[in-house]
Enzyme design. Structure first.
Site, PDB file in Angstrom:
ATOM      1  N   TYR A 157     -19.615  33.762  -8.428  1.00  0.00           N
ATOM      2  CA  TYR A 157     -19.867  33.924  -6.985  1.00  0.00           C
ATOM      3  C   TYR A 157     -18.791  33.216  -6.148  1.00  0.00           C
ATOM      4  CZ  TYR A 157     -22.578  33.845  -2.615  1.00  0.00           C
ATOM      5  OH  TYR A 157     -23.000  34.003  -1.317  1.00  0.00           O
TER       6      TYR A 157
ATOM      7  N   LYS B 265     -16.221  35.067  -3.601  1.00  0.00           N
ATOM      8  CA  LYS B 265     -16.222  34.842  -2.151  1.00  0.00           C
ATOM      9  C   LYS B 265     -14.873  34.303  -1.671  1.00  0.00           C
ATOM     10  CE  LYS B 265     -20.377  36.269  -1.118  1.00  0.00           C
ATOM     11  NZ  LYS B 265     -20.596  37.415  -0.236  1.00  0.00           N
TER      12      LYS B 265
HETATM   13  P1  NAI Z   1     -30.415  39.537   0.698  1.00  0.00           P
HETATM   14  O1  NAI Z   1     -30.725  39.703  -0.754  1.00  0.00           O
HETATM   15  O2  NAI Z   1     -31.506  39.168   1.626  1.00  0.00           O
HETATM   16  O3  NAI Z   1     -29.697  40.866   1.241  1.00  0.00           O
HETATM   17  C1  NAI Z   1     -28.681  41.464   0.499  1.00  0.00           C
HETATM   18  C2  NAI Z   1     -28.796  42.973   0.634  1.00  0.00           C
HETATM   19  O4  NAI Z   1     -27.710  43.543  -0.106  1.00  0.00           O
HETATM   20  C3  NAI Z   1     -30.094  43.535   0.037  1.00  0.00           C
HETATM   21  O5  NAI Z   1     -30.698  44.443   0.950  1.00  0.00           O
HETATM   22  C4  NAI Z   1     -29.633  44.249  -1.226  1.00  0.00           C
HETATM   23  O6  NAI Z   1     -30.438  45.381  -1.553  1.00  0.00           O
HETATM   24  C5  NAI Z   1     -28.215  44.640  -0.839  1.00  0.00           C
HETATM   25  N1  NAI Z   1     -27.381  44.892  -2.001  1.00  0.00           N
HETATM   26  C6  NAI Z   1     -27.249  44.132  -3.108  1.00  0.00           C
HETATM   27  N2  NAI Z   1     -26.421  44.708  -3.967  1.00  0.00           N
HETATM   28  C7  NAI Z   1     -26.003  45.861  -3.392  1.00  0.00           C
HETATM   29  C8  NAI Z   1     -25.126  46.904  -3.793  1.00  0.00           C
HETATM   30  N3  NAI Z   1     -24.540  46.893  -5.011  1.00  0.00           N
HETATM   31  N4  NAI Z   1     -24.898  47.922  -2.948  1.00  0.00           N
HETATM   32  C9  NAI Z   1     -25.520  47.963  -1.736  1.00  0.00           C
HETATM   33  N5  NAI Z   1     -26.373  47.027  -1.318  1.00  0.00           N
HETATM   34  C10 NAI Z   1     -26.611  45.979  -2.139  1.00  0.00           C
HETATM   35  O7  NAI Z   1     -29.226  38.462   0.745  1.00  0.00           O
HETATM   36  P2  NAI Z   1     -28.585  37.655   1.968  1.00  0.00           P
HETATM   37  O8  NAI Z   1     -28.902  36.241   1.745  1.00  0.00           O
HETATM   38  O9  NAI Z   1     -28.909  38.291   3.253  1.00  0.00           O
HETATM   39  O10 NAI Z   1     -27.053  37.858   1.638  1.00  0.00           O
HETATM   40  C11 NAI Z   1     -26.208  38.695   2.431  1.00  0.00           C
HETATM   41  C12 NAI Z   1     -24.775  38.267   2.215  1.00  0.00           C
HETATM   42  O11 NAI Z   1     -24.631  36.926   2.661  1.00  0.00           O
HETATM   43  C13 NAI Z   1     -24.336  38.282   0.761  1.00  0.00           C
HETATM   44  O12 NAI Z   1     -23.004  38.751   0.684  1.00  0.00           O
HETATM   45  C14 NAI Z   1     -24.398  36.820   0.365  1.00  0.00           C
HETATM   46  O13 NAI Z   1     -23.514  36.511  -0.672  1.00  0.00           O
HETATM   47  C15 NAI Z   1     -23.988  36.162   1.660  1.00  0.00           C
HETATM   48  N6  NAI Z   1     -24.380  34.766   1.785  1.00  0.00           N
HETATM   49  C16 NAI Z   1     -25.702  34.410   1.799  1.00  0.00           C
HETATM   50  C17 NAI Z   1     -26.046  33.076   1.913  1.00  0.00           C
HETATM   51  C18 NAI Z   1     -27.468  32.608   1.964  1.00  0.00           C
HETATM   52  O14 NAI Z   1     -27.702  31.388   1.908  1.00  0.00           O
HETATM   53  N7  NAI Z   1     -28.458  33.493   2.081  1.00  0.00           N
HETATM   54  C19 NAI Z   1     -25.014  32.012   1.988  1.00  0.00           C
HETATM   55  C20 NAI Z   1     -23.672  32.505   1.973  1.00  0.00           C
HETATM   56  C21 NAI Z   1     -23.375  33.835   1.870  1.00  0.00           C
END
Ligand code: NAI
Length: 251
Positions: free
Chosen positions: A143, A147
């Protein structure tokens, strides 16, 4: 019009809500079809099923967006998966590839395809969701590098497409309250107290706070900003070095 990958949940969902409230027509593109439909219905947008790691799926979605809505003004790449904290001895190459395929390759693919159409038109704004994990070391051996790659990719594409009117920026969230983080906490990989106490502000971040930064970078208010990576981390990056001096964490 704004395309949001991963728009069915968490940060992507918050971006869909905020950009729609600001007047944009929103395309929610996510591999979770039912959740994408629910969000799209809530914001009066369109849902498309997408796997960002799959070239054919990305091409199909790009073709559908271009034919139904035209070239988007905004692309937010929020689709992503978090990773279990495992030492390399226990992290299978299969899991390493799975994370890198979605978080880095998927972001590149969507940027490449939608960005090309934006560059041809001569305008557009892309915001990639990176992470503070890509700005320093941590026990996330796929990861973190993925990133970091997103941050560098953002800079490369900003230079590539700057002459053709396309801005490319990144937002690096700290620990943000989303279903993905919640899952990490309930499976005990992460502790909510530790996450909060390591940030200068002593708290985790709301998804809407990340969306605000995304909306700013996507808007004309940021018309001269490209190639930046904006941390939105409640002071996580500035607070963590204080541990070596026995400071903060949390007071
Ligand atoms: P989440 O799991 O709530 O939302 C992620 C969404 O991406 C989900 O709807 C999922 O179905 C979709 N997804 C996953 N794989 C996919 C694929 N192959 N093709 C299309 N859609 C796909 O996660 P969250 O926390 O909202 O994360 C969103 C972004 O933020 C990610 O890139 C994550 O790495 C980044 N992020 C999140 C942090 C956190 O603390 N929640 C911290 C830093 C970065």
């Amino acid at each position: 019009m704004a395309v949001i990958t991963g728009g069915a949940s968490g940060i992507g969902n918050a971006c869909a809500q905020l950009l729609a409230a600001a007047g944009a027509r929103v395309v929610v593109a996510d591999r979770n079809e039912a959740a994408a439909r629910a969000v799209a219905e809530a914001v009066g947008g369109i849902a498309l099923t997408l796997d960002v790691g799959d070239e054919h799926s990305v091409d199909t979605v790009v073709a559908a967006v271009l034919s139904q809505c035209g070239v988007p003004q905004v692309l937010v790449n929020s689709a992503g998966v978090l990773q279990r904290t495992l030492p390399p001895e226990q992290l299978s190459l299969r899991e390493w590839d799975f994370v890198a395929r979605i978080d880095l390759r998927g972001t590149y693919l969507c940027c490449a395809r939608f960005g090309a159409a934006m560059a041809e038109r001569g305008s557009g704004a892309i915001v990639n969701i990176a992470s503070v994990a890509g700005m320093g070391s941590g026990p996330l051996h796929s990861y973190g590098p993925a990133k970091a790659g997103v941050i560098n990719l953002t800079q490369c594409l900003a230079a590539e497409w700057g002459p053709r009117g396309v801005r490319v920026n990144a937002v690096s969230p700290g620990f943000t309250q989303t279903p993905a983080l919640e899952k990490g906490i309930t499976t005990r990989t992460l502790s909510s107290d530790l996450l909060a106490s390591n940030a200068a502000m002593g708290r985790v971040i709301e998804a809407a706070e990340i969306a605000s930064a995304v909306a700013f970078l996507a808007s004309t208010a940021a018309s001269a900003i490209t190639g930046v990576n904006l941390p939105v981390d409640a002071g996580y990056l500035v607070a963590t070095p204080w541990a070596a001096y026995g400071g903060l964490r949390h007071c």
